[in-house]
Design a protein around this motif. Sequence first.
Motif, PDB file in Angstrom:
ATOM      1  N   THR A  66       0.836  -1.203   0.000  1.00  0.00           N
ATOM      2  CA  THR A  66       0.000   0.000   0.000  1.00  0.00           C
ATOM      3  C   THR A  66       0.868   1.250   0.000  1.00  0.00           C
ATOM      4  N   LEU A  67       0.515   2.201  -0.865  1.00  0.00           N
ATOM      5  CA  LEU A  67       1.239   3.475  -0.937  1.00  0.00           C
ATOM      6  C   LEU A  67       0.458   4.554  -0.203  1.00  0.00           C
ATOM      7  N   ARG A  68       1.176   5.550   0.324  1.00  0.00           N
ATOM      8  CA  ARG A  68       0.494   6.765   0.792  1.00  0.00           C
ATOM      9  C   ARG A  68       0.775   7.841  -0.253  1.00  0.00           C
ATOM     10  N   VAL A  69      -0.278   8.252  -0.947  1.00  0.00           N
ATOM     11  CA  VAL A  69      -0.148   9.249  -2.010  1.00  0.00           C
ATOM     12  C   VAL A  69      -0.998  10.461  -1.631  1.00  0.00           C
ATOM     13  N   LYS A  70      -0.360  11.644  -1.550  1.00  0.00           N
ATOM     14  CA  LYS A  70      -1.051  12.894  -1.165  1.00  0.00           C
ATOM     15  C   LYS A  70      -1.851  12.711   0.116  1.00  0.00           C
ATOM     16  N   GLY A  71      -1.269  11.971   1.047  1.00  0.00           N
ATOM     17  CA  GLY A  71      -1.901  11.814   2.357  1.00  0.00           C
ATOM     18  C   GLY A  71      -2.894  10.673   2.466  1.00  0.00           C
ATOM     19  N   THR A  72      -3.226  10.003   1.333  1.00  0.00           N
ATOM     20  CA  THR A  72      -4.242   8.939   1.352  1.00  0.00           C
ATOM     21  C   THR A  72      -3.605   7.585   1.036  1.00  0.00           C
ATOM     22  N   LEU A  73      -4.072   6.516   1.702  1.00  0.00           N
ATOM     23  CA  LEU A  73      -3.546   5.170   1.444  1.00  0.00           C
ATOM     24  C   LEU A  73      -4.183   4.582   0.192  1.00  0.00           C
ATOM     25  N   VAL A  74      -3.328   4.032  -0.684  1.00  0.00           N
ATOM     26  CA  VAL A  74      -3.796   3.443  -1.948  1.00  0.00           C
ATOM     27  C   VAL A  74      -3.194   2.046  -2.071  1.00  0.00           C
ATOM     28  N   GLU A  75      -4.054   1.017  -2.130  1.00  0.00           N
ATOM     29  CA  GLU A  75      -3.567  -0.370  -2.277  1.00  0.00           C
ATOM     30  C   GLU A  75      -3.108  -0.617  -3.709  1.00  0.00           C
TER      31      GLU A  75
END
Length: 373
Positions: free
Chosen positions: A30-39
């Motif tokens: 999971t990445l944190r992109v612009k403050g949001t977690l993205v699987e």
Amino acid sequence: MSTIQIDRLLETAIKQRASDLHLTVGKRPTLRVKGTLVELNTKVLEPPDTISLMKSVAPERAQNELQENNGADFGFAYGTEARFRVSIFRQKGNVAMVLRRIPSQLLTFEQIGLPSMIDELCRRPRGLFLVTGPTGSGKTTTLAAMINFINTTLYRHIITVEDPIEYYHPHGKSIVNQREVGADVPSFAEALKRALRQDPDVILVGEMRDLETIEAAVRAAETGHLVFGTLHTTGASGTITRIIDAFPTEQQAQIRVQLSTSLMAVLSQQLMPLADGKGMVAAYEFMVVTPAISNLIRENKSFRIDSAIQTGKKFGMQLLDDHLWSLYTKEVIAPAEAVDKSKNPGDMVERIHAAGGKVGRTELDTPEDPMPN
């Protein structure tokens, strides 16, 4: 999972401009992109996956530390594209990792949006400059920009003490010696004690996390060095209170006097997503220690520092909530962000409502009918 896959994960993190990559059992990477977690669209990680991913990046020292203490931190370079600061730890008996991406490009004060007074402060020969804020608020990036400014414009000997080293600084006009806690030196306090015998002009303390380190940093600033340090505090007055409270009661009067003469400035920052979702922006509280503020510190009147900051606009000073308000009124950030990141959320909600705005989050609004029939 093989090392090829860790490469693919790191490349994806760089391409997506993620701030962090999370690897834990029972969840897809999971990445944190612009403050949001993205699987990511890959398989769910199993225990052997996280172990092999960890072994593919962790040096032996960190693997041994994980065995002994169930956790370790280290940094590594991924080609020329980025560095990663890694925390490995155990959870439910399994190995988990969080990799923080450190961009390889150093930013300028203008790019970060720092107050214009900063470059004058970086030229000063002595004093304590604190950069504060919660984890993930961009303190490391701000400090790296300051060190880079000194390194490229002034002839100085710079010693940094970091855990782990994040941004690499090549020697410029200055000499830059970077020491990593755990690899080059056992502790921050020990590194500071040694640093004073190494003819430094500038010392960066990655984290002032205990009394011994705080004492050593203040002493270094008092003895004629420019010292940069970080604390996980919000706001200038809260930072001063936190430092003084770290000392035993009988030493507090003395540290107030020392701080009043050695503290030069406090920059407190918060990082939040832009209203259009296309990036991040920092909000700052900035305090320069004037003779008036120096007196307030010495006389234990830190509760009056906020009003002194408000009257110090000619020095570029500003309160965090005033900067958040300005970002909100310019529609740079959403109202909920202004409230979440403010020091006085209740006041911020009132301010927004008084200006005819809405805080578009149900938990911050008062429901008209709180109790169902």
